[in-house]
Design an enzyme around this catalytic site. Sequence first.
Site: not given
Length: 332
Positions: A136, A211, A279
């Site tokens: 990701s 995502k 993150k």
Amino acid sequence: MNTRNRRKPPSPGPSASTPQASPRPHARTRANKTSVKERTMSNVAVIGLGIMGLPMAINLVKAGHTVTGFNRSQDKIDKLVSEGGRGAGSIAEAVKDADVVITMVPDSPDVEGVVGGADGVFANAKQGTLWIDASSIRPDVAKRLADDAKAAGIRPLDAPVSGGEQGAIDAALSIMVGGDAADFEAAQDVLTAVGKTIVHVGPSGSGQTVKAANQLIVAVNIEVLAEAIAFLEAYGVDTDAALKVLGGGLAGSKVLDQKGQKMLDRNFDPGFRLALHHKDLGIVTSAAREANVAVPLGAVVAQLVAATVNQGDGGLDHSGLFKQVLQLSGRK
């Protein structure tokens, strides 16, 4: 770029040479899976054998593929070998004979590190190799690396996954795929070995954009679930019964099903670490700002996750956000 041992890529078949445009995203589910005998077996290299990468590699072995893994820690490689896979001492060694390369590493700089340079994927994989990045990362980085891959003769797909560790173990991941439609079709035998819901969502970078949206939804759901449980506990409600009835109504969700009991048990063993969700929320808030999209709830939850990580809890499962809610409420 190292061009030694380059071989002509295998023909991608009719669907690759004459891709058909479609007004809707391509989607595959478990019901579409073919039998092992009907699948095309591939040499697959998996770079990154962590919480997600290792079970994905093992499922590829179970599906009949020849799987070579590389990881910075030898114990993960040894585990793959014990399950029927192969180990490599470097990225270059892992990818040199691969038909498909899967990277599953934590962040954008990590992906850049494993694909670039003299020892990286782009310099050592065969011409025509499919590169599936299941990490990701930032959508803009995914687009740039896709361009770099094509320049090196590699076919890129950004294919981040959702479902956590259990989804990876069960080969039940949701996979959102960006890239060329023909390459998406060519990757089916590999993707269906690790995922249940597999959807082509657009050109390179699109998988990472979807995502990011997924991580926004999940984070906000975890936060409101944590607040609800703290609220229920404060009133002495039977929380097991409460979550059962809530799960059967409009408040029900996969987050409630998978994370509610962890909060009740105060069991935050990582399935997906808070540090990684921190993150991901940075990606969301940055990309939203660039697109002039307001994400007020996402911004608040991003700050709460950041505070939890900064207090030393980044290694906990993201359901550990419950600790922050309890602390803000003056409760243990």
